[in-house]
Design a protein around this motif. Sequence first.
Motif, PDB file in Angstrom:
ATOM      1  N   SER A  25      43.621  33.785  20.682  1.00 18.35           N
ATOM      2  CA  SER A  25      42.868  33.875  21.927  1.00 18.35           C
ATOM      3  C   SER A  25      43.766  34.404  23.033  1.00 18.35           C
ATOM      4  O   SER A  25      44.854  33.863  23.274  1.00 18.35           O
ATOM      5  N   ASP A  26      43.320  35.457  23.700  1.00 15.11           N
ATOM      6  CA  ASP A  26      44.050  36.031  24.834  1.00 15.11           C
ATOM      7  C   ASP A  26      45.500  36.347  24.503  1.00 15.11           C
ATOM      8  O   ASP A  26      46.406  36.103  25.319  1.00 15.11           O
ATOM      9  N   GLY A  27      45.727  36.866  23.306  1.00 11.83           N
ATOM     10  CA  GLY A  27      47.067  37.260  22.905  1.00 11.83           C
ATOM     11  C   GLY A  27      47.930  36.142  22.362  1.00 11.83           C
ATOM     12  O   GLY A  27      49.052  36.384  21.923  1.00 11.83           O
ATOM     13  N   ILE A  28      47.414  34.912  22.396  1.00 15.00           N
ATOM     14  CA  ILE A  28      48.184  33.755  21.922  1.00 15.00           C
ATOM     15  C   ILE A  28      47.695  33.364  20.525  1.00 15.00           C
ATOM     16  O   ILE A  28      46.541  32.967  20.348  1.00 15.00           O
ATOM     17  N   LEU A  29      48.561  33.481  19.535  1.00 16.70           N
ATOM     18  CA  LEU A  29      48.235  33.085  18.171  1.00 16.70           C
ATOM     19  C   LEU A  29      48.746  31.674  17.945  1.00 16.70           C
ATOM     20  O   LEU A  29      49.952  31.418  17.975  1.00 16.70           O
ATOM     21  N   VAL A  62      48.348  40.201  19.029  1.00 10.94           N
ATOM     22  CA  VAL A  62      49.186  39.002  19.150  1.00 10.94           C
ATOM     23  C   VAL A  62      50.349  39.307  20.082  1.00 10.94           C
ATOM     24  O   VAL A  62      51.141  40.212  19.837  1.00 10.94           O
ATOM     25  N   ARG A  63      50.454  38.534  21.166  1.00  9.11           N
ATOM     26  CA  ARG A  63      51.552  38.721  22.103  1.00  9.11           C
ATOM     27  C   ARG A  63      52.593  37.623  21.976  1.00  9.11           C
ATOM     28  O   ARG A  63      53.766  37.824  22.287  1.00  9.11           O
ATOM     29  N   VAL A 118      58.157  32.789  19.994  1.00  3.04           N
ATOM     30  CA  VAL A 118      57.533  31.693  19.246  1.00  3.04           C
ATOM     31  C   VAL A 118      57.829  30.380  19.959  1.00  3.04           C
ATOM     32  O   VAL A 118      58.988  30.064  20.236  1.00  3.04           O
ATOM     33  N   ILE A 119      56.791  29.623  20.251  1.00  2.00           N
ATOM     34  CA  ILE A 119      56.930  28.319  20.904  1.00  2.00           C
ATOM     35  C   ILE A 119      56.546  27.228  19.915  1.00  2.00           C
ATOM     36  O   ILE A 119      55.490  27.294  19.285  1.00  2.00           O
ATOM     37  N   ALA A 120      57.391  26.205  19.786  1.00  2.00           N
ATOM     38  CA  ALA A 120      57.040  25.020  18.999  1.00  2.00           C
ATOM     39  C   ALA A 120      56.359  24.010  19.919  1.00  2.00           C
ATOM     40  O   ALA A 120      56.882  23.692  20.984  1.00  2.00           O
ATOM     41  N   VAL A 209      51.774  24.039  27.096  1.00  2.00           N
ATOM     42  CA  VAL A 209      52.200  25.089  26.168  1.00  2.00           C
ATOM     43  C   VAL A 209      51.380  26.355  26.392  1.00  2.00           C
ATOM     44  O   VAL A 209      51.928  27.471  26.409  1.00  2.00           O
ATOM     45  N   SER A 210      50.085  26.202  26.573  1.00  2.00           N
ATOM     46  CA  SER A 210      49.215  27.358  26.794  1.00  2.00           C
ATOM     47  C   SER A 210      49.583  28.085  28.082  1.00  2.00           C
ATOM     48  O   SER A 210      49.529  29.328  28.142  1.00  2.00           O
TER      49      SER A 210
END
Length: 277
Positions: A25-29, A62-63, A118-120, A209-210
């Motif tokens: 969604s909106d480039g965020i996988l 995917v951004r 990449v974010i955990a 996070v979002s």
Amino acid sequence: MAEIVSFRKDNNNSGEGALVLRQLSDGILRLTLNNPPANALNISVMETLMGELQGAADDKDVRIVVIASTGNVFSAGHDLKELTAHRADEDDGVAFFEETFALAADLMLEISRLPKPVIAEIDGLATAAGCQLVASCDLAICTDTSTFCTPGVNIGLFCSTPAVAVSRAAHRKQAMEMLLTGETIDASTAKDFGLVNRIVPKQYLTQVVSKYASVIASKSPEALRIGKEAFYKQLEMPVAEAYDYAASVMVDGMLTGDAQEGIGAFLGKRTPEWKGE
């Protein structure tokens, strides 16, 4: 886009049965580990996650990638039952052990080499290879009740592969403290050690996070690609060599279309329109 390998816990194709849930969604996988109760990193889970990351690498939609989990455990690491079962193999499990740890290494390298951040997103326990996964991500944000450990010494197996990522994220002596004692540390200690960036209340985790992901996704994808690759490469170099390399990267960066657009937009006091080139 690279082919995405999809492994299921059963034979149906429902989203709920996927070992890794996928939402874009909106480039965020958002990739969510879905292997309850411990979200163990067995062969199938690691192959699935690897496939998703490889697919994301060339996907222009995917951004940025977020790795999260279902349940109360982010990941308990390798599946000890799966590993133990292969002790009955003719080679006492050697081939399977080699496959497991090599795949884990490839997965962690895939994260650091992915041309996108990449974010955990951690809520719960991240232990052993699960802690390794956290340490391998570019950023890590956790809840105030999350905990972390590398407990291999407690079962007679030093966490050597988790040590690679943990020792590069945490300060050296703190990393050794985790590895030598096998004790669990809380979120505040993990932040002090350098394993996580931020700690937030559970109810705000996904929201925070979002927000981070949206801010990063709004930047030039080409600048992010170049910058992430350069960041990890220069870490392994002596300082003088790192500066020479970084300067050459800056020159190459200045020649990109996005740099020309971004600088022009800044000087013209307008919003840039990124082309990813």
